[in-house]
Design an enzyme around this catalytic site. Structure first.
Site, PDB file in Angstrom:
ATOM      1  N   HIS A   1       8.078  -9.350  -6.850  1.00  0.00           N
ATOM      2  CA  HIS A   1       8.720  -7.683  -7.627  1.00  0.00           C
ATOM      3  C   HIS A   1       8.797  -8.181  -8.794  1.00  0.00           C
ATOM      4  O   HIS A   1       7.854  -6.758  -9.813  1.00  0.00           O
ATOM      5  CB  HIS A   1       9.739  -7.093  -6.933  1.00  0.00           C
ATOM      6  CG  HIS A   1       8.847  -7.468  -5.069  1.00  0.00           C
ATOM      7  ND1 HIS A   1       9.552  -7.213  -3.828  1.00  0.00           N
ATOM      8  CD2 HIS A   1       7.084  -6.794  -4.756  1.00  0.00           C
ATOM      9  CE1 HIS A   1       8.850  -7.462  -2.379  1.00  0.00           C
ATOM     10  NE2 HIS A   1       7.440  -7.423  -2.757  1.00  0.00           N
TER      11      HIS A   1
ATOM     12  N   LYS B   1       6.744  -1.117   8.749  1.00  0.00           N
ATOM     13  CA  LYS B   1       7.027  -2.575   9.230  1.00  0.00           C
ATOM     14  C   LYS B   1       8.730  -2.454   9.836  1.00  0.00           C
ATOM     15  O   LYS B   1       9.561  -1.319   8.879  1.00  0.00           O
ATOM     16  CB  LYS B   1       7.428  -4.025   9.241  1.00  0.00           C
ATOM     17  CG  LYS B   1       5.911  -4.094   7.673  1.00  0.00           C
ATOM     18  CD  LYS B   1       5.730  -3.990   6.105  1.00  0.00           C
ATOM     19  CE  LYS B   1       5.180  -3.823   5.276  1.00  0.00           C
ATOM     20  NZ  LYS B   1       4.396  -3.827   4.121  1.00  0.00           N
TER      21      LYS B   1
ATOM     22  N   ARG C   1      -1.346 -10.942  -5.406  1.00  0.00           N
ATOM     23  CA  ARG C   1      -0.652 -12.074  -5.823  1.00  0.00           C
ATOM     24  C   ARG C   1      -1.740 -13.096  -5.838  1.00  0.00           C
ATOM     25  O   ARG C   1      -2.079 -14.231  -6.111  1.00  0.00           O
ATOM     26  CB  ARG C   1      -0.140 -12.542  -4.925  1.00  0.00           C
ATOM     27  CG  ARG C   1       1.347 -11.786  -4.909  1.00  0.00           C
ATOM     28  CD  ARG C   1       1.578 -11.879  -3.447  1.00  0.00           C
ATOM     29  NE  ARG C   1       1.321 -10.806  -2.678  1.00  0.00           N
ATOM     30  CZ  ARG C   1       1.885 -10.658  -0.934  1.00  0.00           C
ATOM     31  NH1 ARG C   1       3.362 -10.806  -0.943  1.00  0.00           N
ATOM     32  NH2 ARG C   1       1.043  -9.690  -0.898  1.00  0.00           N
TER      33      ARG C   1
ATOM     34  N   SER D   1       7.639 -10.644   0.702  1.00  0.00           N
ATOM     35  CA  SER D   1       8.771 -10.093   1.874  1.00  0.00           C
ATOM     36  C   SER D   1       9.348 -10.974   2.919  1.00  0.00           C
ATOM     37  O   SER D   1      10.205 -11.015   3.853  1.00  0.00           O
ATOM     38  CB  SER D   1       9.309  -8.873   1.557  1.00  0.00           C
ATOM     39  OG  SER D   1       9.364  -8.098   0.010  1.00  0.00           O
TER      40      SER D   1
HETATM   41  O1  PNS Z   1       4.536  -2.797  -0.196  1.00  0.00           O
HETATM   42  P1  PNS Z   1       3.422  -2.223   0.386  1.00  0.00           P
HETATM   43  O2  PNS Z   1       4.662  -2.725   2.220  1.00  0.00           O
HETATM   44  O3  PNS Z   1       2.395  -2.929   1.011  1.00  0.00           O
HETATM   45  O4  PNS Z   1       4.270  -0.751  -0.010  1.00  0.00           O
HETATM   46  C1  PNS Z   1       2.982  -0.346   0.657  1.00  0.00           C
HETATM   47  C2  PNS Z   1       2.672   1.087   0.016  1.00  0.00           C
HETATM   48  C3  PNS Z   1       4.092   2.194   0.330  1.00  0.00           C
HETATM   49  C4  PNS Z   1       2.851   1.702  -1.189  1.00  0.00           C
HETATM   50  C5  PNS Z   1       1.721   2.144   0.715  1.00  0.00           C
HETATM   51  O5  PNS Z   1       2.035   2.394   2.134  1.00  0.00           O
HETATM   52  C6  PNS Z   1       2.010   3.452   0.395  1.00  0.00           C
HETATM   53  O6  PNS Z   1       1.063   4.233  -0.783  1.00  0.00           O
HETATM   54  N1  PNS Z   1       2.685   4.695   1.524  1.00  0.00           N
HETATM   55  C7  PNS Z   1       2.885   6.258   0.721  1.00  0.00           C
HETATM   56  C8  PNS Z   1       2.422   6.739   1.516  1.00  0.00           C
HETATM   57  C9  PNS Z   1       0.754   6.872   1.103  1.00  0.00           C
HETATM   58  O7  PNS Z   1       0.652   7.796   0.176  1.00  0.00           O
HETATM   59  N2  PNS Z   1      -0.799   6.104   2.084  1.00  0.00           N
HETATM   60  C10 PNS Z   1      -1.635   6.668   1.199  1.00  0.00           C
HETATM   61  C11 PNS Z   1      -1.775   5.608   0.545  1.00  0.00           C
HETATM   62  S1  PNS Z   1      -3.841   5.093   0.200  1.00  0.00           S
END
Ligand code: PNS
Length: 166
Positions: A17, A41, A90, A128
């Site tokens: 990150h 999660k 990645r 993570s």
């Molecule tokens: O680190 P992660 O868990 O891969 O991050 C995922 C994240 C937070 C970027 C994604 O879950 C997100 O954007 N959540 C916010 C809710 C939202 O807008 N959902 C629609 C996404 S298409």
């Protein structure tokens, strides 16, 4: 001002990150690292701990801010006055899900662009969840997360600190 938002769970922040944050901070005037309030999660760290750890690890980057967000990402990005979402890639395996999210975000708000940045090759296997699993099972995470993150992980997982192992 050219501002970007780098969203994620950051449970916890890793060198992968931080590599993306540094790359983005070199390209944008401001990078807002946005920690999702309710990751899908079951998180190891609370929201405030995740935010605090990122702040501690990005102190050397004056154009990086760290906040939390809840609800639709594109709405948050717009409220921030930004037009760009940064995502780290990645490996090819990340692509399908990220592509799906990028298109859904574009559908929700076509004014917001998703920009993918390739992580450094040395972090291409890093996540993570793997870092948590490795530490929980007694492995070494020294080159994977900053020392303060490892220390907090050990505390949260109820593991002895490295000093007491010596
Ligand atoms: O680190 P992660 O868990 O891969 O991050 C995922 C994240 C937070 C970027 C994604 O879950 C997100 O954007 N959540 C916010 C809710 C939202 O807008 N959902 C629609 C996404 S298409």
């Amino acid at each position: 001002m050219n501002k970007a938002v780098y969203p994620g769970s950051f449970d916890p922040v890793t060198y992968g990150h931080l590599d993306i944050i540094e790359r983005a901070a070199a390209v944008f005037d401001e990078v807002n690292v946005a920690v999702v309030v309710n990751p899908s999660k079951n998180p190891l760290f609370s929201l405030s701990e995740r935010v605090e750890l990122i702040r501690m690890c990005t102190q050397h980057l004056p154009n990086v801010t760290v906040s939390q967000f809840e609800g639709l990402l594109v709405n948050y990005v717009e409220r921030q006055g930004a037009r760009v979402i940064i995502k780290g890639l990645r490996a090819i395996s990340d692509f399908e899900y990220e592509f799906q999210m990028a298109l859904m975000n574009r559908k929700q708000n076509p004014r917001i662009e998703t920009l993918f940045m390739m992580t450094s090759g040395k972090y291409s296997y890093l996540s993570s969840s793997l870092v948590k699993e490795v530490l929980r099972l007694g492995g070494c995470v020294r080159d994977l997360v900053p020392p303060i993150v490892e220390k907090r992980m050990r505390r949260s997982l109820g593991l002895p600190s490295e000093d007491s192992e010596a």
